[in-house]
Design a protein around this motif. Structure first.
Motif, PDB file in Angstrom:
ATOM      1  N   TYR A  19       0.833  -1.195   0.000  1.00 53.47           N
ATOM      2  CA  TYR A  19       0.000   0.000   0.000  1.00 53.47           C
ATOM      3  C   TYR A  19       0.876   1.257   0.000  1.00 53.47           C
ATOM      4  O   TYR A  19       0.661   2.185  -0.794  1.00 53.47           O
ATOM      5  N   ALA A  20       1.879   1.267   0.882  1.00 50.69           N
ATOM      6  CA  ALA A  20       2.756   2.440   0.976  1.00 50.69           C
ATOM      7  C   ALA A  20       3.543   2.624  -0.317  1.00 50.69           C
ATOM      8  O   ALA A  20       3.649   3.736  -0.842  1.00 50.69           O
ATOM      9  N   GLN A  21       4.064   1.531  -0.859  1.00 53.89           N
ATOM     10  CA  GLN A  21       4.859   1.629  -2.094  1.00 53.89           C
ATOM     11  C   GLN A  21       4.030   2.187  -3.238  1.00 53.89           C
ATOM     12  O   GLN A  21       4.506   3.005  -4.022  1.00 53.89           O
ATOM     13  N   LYS A  22       2.783   1.722  -3.319  1.00 48.61           N
ATOM     14  CA  LYS A  22       1.903   2.220  -4.386  1.00 48.61           C
ATOM     15  C   LYS A  22       1.690   3.721  -4.254  1.00 48.61           C
ATOM     16  O   LYS A  22       1.729   4.466  -5.235  1.00 48.61           O
ATOM     17  N   ALA A  25       4.797   5.565  -5.264  1.00 47.50           N
ATOM     18  CA  ALA A  25       5.067   5.454  -6.701  1.00 47.50           C
ATOM     19  C   ALA A  25       4.221   6.423  -7.523  1.00 47.50           C
ATOM     20  O   ALA A  25       4.556   6.723  -8.659  1.00 47.50           O
ATOM     21  N   ARG A  26       3.132   6.916  -6.924  1.00 45.13           N
ATOM     22  CA  ARG A  26       2.303   7.866  -7.675  1.00 45.13           C
ATOM     23  C   ARG A  26       2.995   9.215  -7.874  1.00 45.13           C
ATOM     24  O   ARG A  26       2.690   9.952  -8.797  1.00 45.13           O
ATOM     25  N   GLY A  27       3.933   9.552  -6.971  1.00 50.79           N
ATOM     26  CA  GLY A  27       4.610  10.851  -7.064  1.00 50.79           C
ATOM     27  C   GLY A  27       5.899  10.761  -7.863  1.00 50.79           C
ATOM     28  O   GLY A  27       6.309   9.685  -8.296  1.00 50.79           O
ATOM     29  N   ARG A  28       6.532  11.913  -8.081  1.00 53.70           N
ATOM     30  CA  ARG A  28       7.788  11.969  -8.829  1.00 53.70           C
ATOM     31  C   ARG A  28       8.975  11.738  -7.891  1.00 53.70           C
ATOM     32  O   ARG A  28       8.863  11.897  -6.680  1.00 53.70           O
ATOM     33  N   SER A  29      10.120  11.449  -8.476  1.00 52.60           N
ATOM     34  CA  SER A  29      11.296  11.093  -7.673  1.00 52.60           C
ATOM     35  C   SER A  29      12.200  12.290  -7.379  1.00 52.60           C
ATOM     36  O   SER A  29      11.976  13.390  -7.864  1.00 52.60           O
ATOM     37  N   LEU A  30      13.232  11.974  -6.605  1.00 51.30           N
ATOM     38  CA  LEU A  30      14.129  13.020  -6.100  1.00 51.30           C
ATOM     39  C   LEU A  30      15.546  12.457  -5.992  1.00 51.30           C
ATOM     40  O   LEU A  30      15.717  11.298  -5.623  1.00 51.30           O
ATOM     41  N   VAL A  31      16.541  13.283  -6.319  1.00 51.10           N
ATOM     42  CA  VAL A  31      17.940  12.866  -6.215  1.00 51.10           C
ATOM     43  C   VAL A  31      18.678  13.851  -5.319  1.00 51.10           C
ATOM     44  O   VAL A  31      18.481  15.063  -5.433  1.00 51.10           O
ATOM     45  N   ALA A  32      19.480  13.331  -4.408  1.00 54.64           N
ATOM     46  CA  ALA A  32      20.358  14.182  -3.594  1.00 54.64           C
ATOM     47  C   ALA A  32      21.769  13.668  -3.760  1.00 54.64           C
ATOM     48  O   ALA A  32      22.002  12.461  -3.737  1.00 54.64           O
TER      49      ALA A  32
END
Lengths: 224, 269
Positions: A19-22, A25-32
């Motif tokens: 549930y949490a992964q889904k 996954a709906r949002g966009r990613s981020l790189v640091a």
């Protein structure tokens, strides 16, 4: 007397994790990523006002992906924790590690005890000084905490981005190179991203006490 | 320490003082000044000039008739575009400034935008007002607040009374035991079109006169090399003037006065 339904704990955890992964996954990613002067944080975020990246304290930044209201609540709690601690003790006593631990404990306890896990993944970045190294603490939705000393990728689609970013990563690179690599990795092979699609901030030493700075579209255009 | 999370109905929002209250970290009220010696800060002033505001304060703190500190700082940056100076009960005042500084930064980080200058002035008024029970017992704190208003593009000055009333000043203000002498000096030298350099000079002379007439105000301490603090707030932000530059101005003023047996000699200089 009716018997309560029995569900195996393994199944409960698996369902919650899915549930949490889904949700994430709906949002966009981020790189640091670390670069020669500090830490670069790049998020794919078309909104100019609903931030994914923000300042926590003098040398600490926060980044979150997933459900906005949930990571924003954690962001505000982090600012409160840091400001209260700095006020009660001293500014130099505020550190990212203890804050990341608090986040991990909270996320872990929500994941185990509440009906619904938080659909977030967060990052606490600290710019090093003296004995303290520059560090990235990555906290997952179930409370797993990892510390990274090179770069971190957050979000539902993290694996291909991580692989692509790892190929480009060079220790001690400059801001422009790190930014281009982060943009390339976030875009993937089929897309290109413009500065207006991104939210970018850095933690870097300047003359001021506060190391956090946002980079606007003009600054990004200059770097690219 | 646990993660400070609140339910929606009891969330303190961007208010740091309310947060400290919830966490039980605000100092308890109910002290009395009987038998307590407390340090008092003395003269602070602010005046407007063409590009912003100058704020200045002497360095002396007193306990009764004795000098308690010779190098106390009474002028502080409140945030990037504002400054606060304090006169009155030193311990309380410095604590209030510290809380005010954190409050402004806290608001900025939580909300993602800075407070307006008027908002900052009102916030400080609330702090002074909540301090009233202690003020009634002798721990009076009277701040002076100034800043550069980014929307109006001008410097602004606010004064406070012990009850939390706050008033915007047109051109200049000085508070503390030497405030009257400082005010008179500024009044004699003030013009609407003062530039930065002239405004700094006027602030220096006003502090010189205050220290000359008021025993609780510290003048330039040439033996120890301690000089009043002078800072400006303009569109470029808060900037403290280098100690050496201030020392030079005081040395020059003293040199002129020495030649005239302590008098200014017909013009304010």
């Amino acid at each position: 007397m009716s018997m309560p339904y029995y569900v195996a704990p393994e199944q409960v955890m698996k369902d919650r994790a899915e549930y949490a992964q889904k949700g994430i996954a709906r949002g966009r990613s981020l790189v640091a990523s670390l670069y020669v002067d500090g830490v670069l944080l790049v998020a794919e975020n078309p909104s100019k006002t609903l931030h994914k990246i923000s300042e926590i304290y003098d040398r600490i930044a926060f980044a979150g992906v997933g459900k906005y209201n949930e990571y924003d609540q954690l962001r505000v709690a982090g600012i409160r924790h840091a400001d209260t601690k700095g006020f009660a003790y001293s500014r130099e006593d505020v550190d990212a590690r203890s804050l990341a631990n608090l986040y991990a404990q909270y996320l872990g306890s929500v994941f185990t005890h509440e009906m619904k896990p938080l659909e977030v993944e967060i990052l606490v970045a600290e710019l090093g000084q003296g004995q303290r190294p520059t560090q990235l603490f990555h906290v997952a939705y179930e409370g797993t905490i990892t510390d990274e000393d090179r770069f971190a990728v957050l979000g539902g689609d993290a694996e291909p981005i991580r692989t692509s970013f790892a190929e480009r990563y060079e220790a001690g690179w400059d801001l422009s190179a790190a930014l281009q690599a982060a943009m390339g990795a976030l875009a993937g092979p089929e897309r290109t991203l413009a500065p207006s699609d991104l939210e970018v901030a850095i933690l870097a030493d300047a003359d001021e006490r506060r190391a956090f700075r946002r980079l606007d579209d003009d600054a990004l255009a200059g770097l690219l | 320490m646990a993660l400070p999370l609140f339910d929606v109905m009891h969330d303190p929002g961007p208010d740091f003082t309310a947060l400290l209250e919830r966490e039980g970290l605000l100092p308890a009220l109910g002290a009395s000044d009987h038998g307590i010696t407390q340090a008092h800060g003395t003269t602070v002033l602010a005046l407007r000039f063409s590009d912003g505001v100058v704020m200045a304060g002497d360095r002396r703190a007193t306990e009764g008739h004795a000098i308690a500190h010779r190098a106390m700082e009474k002028v502080f940056p409140a945030d990037e575009f504002s400054a606060v100076a304090i006169a009155g009960s030193a311990g309380m005042a410095i604590e209030m400034v510290k809380l005010f500084q954190v409050q402004l930064e806290h608001y900025e980080k939580v909300e993602g935008v800075t407070l307006s200058l008027q908002g900052k002035a009102n916030q400080l008024a609330q702090m002074v007002r909540s301090h009233l029970p202690l003020a009634m017992q002798g721990f009076v704190v009277v701040p002076l607040f100034c800043g550069f208003d980014l929307t109006r593009e001008t410097g602004r000055i606010f004064t406070y009374d012990a009850a939390g009333g706050h008033y915007e000043e047109a051109d200049f203000q000085a508070t503390g035991s030497g405030g009257r002498d400082a005010r008179t000096t500024i009044k004699l030298g003030y013009r609407d079109d003062l530039n930065r350099d002239e405004a700094i000079e006027l602030a220096v002379l006003a502090l010189y006169e205050a220290a000359d007439a008021d025993s609780a105000t510290g003048g330039p301490d040439v033996v120890r090399g301690i000089f009043p603090i002078v800072a400006t707030v303009t569109a470029e932000g808060y900037q403290r003037i280098e100690d050496d530059a201030i020392a030079e101005r005081f040395e020059a003023a003293m040199e002129r006065r020495r030649a005239l047996h302590g008098n200014a000699g017909g013009t304010l200089r």
